[in-house]
Motif scaffolding. Structure first.
Motif, PDB file in Angstrom:
ATOM      1  N   ASP A 134       0.855  -1.193   0.000  1.00 30.99           N
ATOM      2  CA  ASP A 134       0.000   0.000   0.000  1.00 30.99           C
ATOM      3  C   ASP A 134       0.899   1.254   0.000  1.00 30.99           C
ATOM      4  O   ASP A 134       1.465   1.633   1.029  1.00 30.99           O
ATOM      5  N   ALA A 135       1.011   1.878  -1.175  1.00 32.60           N
ATOM      6  CA  ALA A 135       1.956   2.990  -1.351  1.00 32.60           C
ATOM      7  C   ALA A 135       1.643   4.161  -0.422  1.00 32.60           C
ATOM      8  O   ALA A 135       2.550   4.743   0.187  1.00 32.60           O
ATOM      9  N   GLY A 136       0.359   4.505  -0.311  1.00 27.47           N
ATOM     10  CA  GLY A 136      -0.030   5.655   0.514  1.00 27.47           C
ATOM     11  C   GLY A 136       0.315   5.434   1.975  1.00 27.47           C
ATOM     12  O   GLY A 136       0.917   6.300   2.632  1.00 27.47           O
ATOM     13  N   ALA A 137      -0.045   4.255   2.494  1.00 21.17           N
ATOM     14  CA  ALA A 137       0.216   3.955   3.906  1.00 21.17           C
ATOM     15  C   ALA A 137       1.723   3.912   4.165  1.00 21.17           C
ATOM     16  O   ALA A 137       2.214   4.463   5.154  1.00 21.17           O
ATOM     17  N   ALA A 138       2.469   3.280   3.260  1.00 22.04           N
ATOM     18  CA  ALA A 138       3.923   3.150   3.459  1.00 22.04           C
ATOM     19  C   ALA A 138       4.591   4.528   3.425  1.00 22.04           C
ATOM     20  O   ALA A 138       5.502   4.810   4.212  1.00 22.04           O
ATOM     21  N   THR A 139       4.122   5.390   2.537  1.00 23.75           N
ATOM     22  CA  THR A 139       4.698   6.732   2.447  1.00 23.75           C
ATOM     23  C   THR A 139       4.410   7.524   3.721  1.00 23.75           C
ATOM     24  O   THR A 139       5.298   8.195   4.260  1.00 23.75           O
ATOM     25  N   ARG A 140       3.189   7.402   4.233  1.00 23.61           N
ATOM     26  CA  ARG A 140       2.846   8.100   5.489  1.00 23.61           C
ATOM     27  C   ARG A 140       3.724   7.604   6.638  1.00 23.61           C
ATOM     28  O   ARG A 140       4.237   8.392   7.430  1.00 23.61           O
ATOM     29  N   VAL A 141       3.937   6.296   6.681  1.00 21.36           N
ATOM     30  CA  VAL A 141       4.773   5.724   7.747  1.00 21.36           C
ATOM     31  C   VAL A 141       6.208   6.240   7.623  1.00 21.36           C
ATOM     32  O   VAL A 141       6.835   6.651   8.609  1.00 21.36           O
ATOM     33  N   ALA A 142       6.738   6.251   6.390  1.00 23.21           N
ATOM     34  CA  ALA A 142       8.132   6.701   6.177  1.00 23.21           C
ATOM     35  C   ALA A 142       8.287   8.178   6.538  1.00 23.21           C
ATOM     36  O   ALA A 142       9.299   8.582   7.125  1.00 23.21           O
ATOM     37  N   LEU A 143       7.277   8.981   6.189  1.00 23.56           N
ATOM     38  CA  LEU A 143       7.362  10.419   6.486  1.00 23.56           C
ATOM     39  C   LEU A 143       7.200  10.692   7.979  1.00 23.56           C
ATOM     40  O   LEU A 143       7.782  11.646   8.505  1.00 23.56           O
ATOM     41  N   GLY A 144       6.456   9.832   8.662  1.00 22.64           N
ATOM     42  CA  GLY A 144       6.130  10.088  10.068  1.00 22.64           C
ATOM     43  C   GLY A 144       7.164   9.582  11.059  1.00 22.64           C
ATOM     44  O   GLY A 144       7.164  10.001  12.214  1.00 22.64           O
ATOM     45  N   ALA A 145       8.049   8.679  10.622  1.00 26.77           N
ATOM     46  CA  ALA A 145       8.982   8.068  11.579  1.00 26.77           C
ATOM     47  C   ALA A 145      10.284   8.855  11.655  1.00 26.77           C
ATOM     48  O   ALA A 145      10.723   9.446  10.676  1.00 26.77           O
ATOM     49  N   ARG A 146      10.882   8.819  12.859  1.00 24.44           N
ATOM     50  CA  ARG A 146      12.195   9.450  12.998  1.00 24.44           C
ATOM     51  C   ARG A 146      13.246   8.355  13.172  1.00 24.44           C
ATOM     52  O   ARG A 146      13.147   7.495  14.046  1.00 24.44           O
ATOM     53  N   PHE A 147      14.255   8.390  12.298  1.00 26.11           N
ATOM     54  CA  PHE A 147      15.306   7.371  12.335  1.00 26.11           C
ATOM     55  C   PHE A 147      16.612   7.989  12.809  1.00 26.11           C
ATOM     56  O   PHE A 147      17.005   9.050  12.325  1.00 26.11           O
ATOM     57  N   ASP A 148      17.286   7.320  13.746  1.00 31.11           N
ATOM     58  CA  ASP A 148      18.611   7.775  14.191  1.00 31.11           C
ATOM     59  C   ASP A 148      19.552   6.584  14.236  1.00 31.11           C
ATOM     60  O   ASP A 148      19.189   5.523  14.761  1.00 31.11           O
ATOM     61  N   PHE A 149      20.749   6.778  13.685  1.00 31.22           N
ATOM     62  CA  PHE A 149      21.779   5.752  13.814  1.00 31.22           C
ATOM     63  C   PHE A 149      22.677   6.120  14.984  1.00 31.22           C
ATOM     64  O   PHE A 149      22.960   7.288  15.213  1.00 31.22           O
ATOM     65  N   GLU A 150      23.128   5.102  15.710  1.00 30.00           N
ATOM     66  CA  GLU A 150      24.013   5.326  16.856  1.00 30.00           C
ATOM     67  C   GLU A 150      25.053   4.219  16.891  1.00 30.00           C
ATOM     68  O   GLU A 150      24.719   3.061  16.619  1.00 30.00           O
TER      69      GLU A 150
END
Ligand code: CDP
Length: 223
Positions: free
Chosen positions: A58-74
């Motif tokens: 589901d392109a719309g749902a996946a895009t919303r999830v990607a835009l909404g999440a914050r990713f940090d590498f440590e």
């Protein structure tokens, strides 16, 4: 004349289990560079989709999830950790179910563009080894060194099977083939050899041998 050392960007692309992550990590350590595993970001989006019971196609749902999440590498005790919205999810993203979901969400242009700037920001200061599928072609088209790592399907299946012996070798081979087909066949940023990439076949070669070859190429480029 002694050439000054510069902190270059090294892009490493290739199919699943071609040795990208291992080689990238060692090369980064030897050069004192940072290592960025971009597959972890797609895996992170895949994980969030599965947890929310959403369909990764589901392109719309996946895009919303990607835009909404914050990713940090440590970096912690020599290993790269991924935090999603402040929570360490390193242990949750490695399974093949998450890999499959990652490959499914990675098809959507909205997901790719949501993750693009974060990847470029991580490489902005140079001194980075970044691995993925489209690093040399899309994310860092100006990287001073581009490597395309590959190995025979048989060897890649054996490597993945050794990491997760619970799944029969035949099934692992089929999963890899399906994922390669999806990653190479998609319209946006497919896995492919960049025109100016060095092709490195890791079949039957030790990690150290491949690391030395990449380091020699990096030194040629001023690293
Ligand atoms: O570890 P493995 O080689 O199995 O995969 P990964 O590098 O963790 O990437 C998981 C999936 O994310 C891949 O199958 C790709 O579909 C996607 N990916 C991508 O599309 N672009 C990237 N730069 C990195 C990963």
């Amino acid at each position: 004349m002694i050439a000054a050392q510069v902190r270059i960007a090294i892009a490493i692309d290739g199919p699943a289990s071609s040795g990208k992550g291992t080689v990238a990590r060692f090369v980064a350590a030897r050069l004192g560079y940072s290592y960025v595993d971009t597959g972890a970001l797609y895996r992170g989006v895949g994980l969030l989709m599965l947890r929310a019971g959403l369909d990764p196609t589901d392109a719309g749902a996946a895009t919303r999830v990607a835009l909404g999440a914050r990713f940090d590498f440590e970096w912690r005790e020599g290993s790269l950790r991924l935090k999603i919205d402040g929570v360490d999810e390193t242990g949750s993203i490695r399974g093949e179910d998450v890999g499959r979901a990652a490959s499914a969400v990675a098809v959507h242009p909205g997901v790719r563009s949501a993750l693009l700037q974060a990847q470029r920001d991580l490489a902005a200061r140079g001194g980075v080894v970044m691995d993925g599928r489209d690093i040399g072609t899309v994310v860092l088209p100006n990287a001073q060194l581009k490597i395309y790592l590959d190995a025979s399907l048989e060897e890649r299946a054996r490597r993945r099977h050794a990491e997760a012996p619970g799944v029969p070798l035949d099934a692992v081979r089929q999963q890899l083939e399906a994922r390669d087909r999806q990653d190479s066949g998609r319209e946006t940023a497919p896995l492919r050899l960049a025109d100016d990439a060095e092709f490195v076949d890791t079949t039957g070669r030790s990690v150290e041998e491949v690391v030395q070859q990449v380091l020699a190429l990096a030194r040629d480029r001023g690293a």
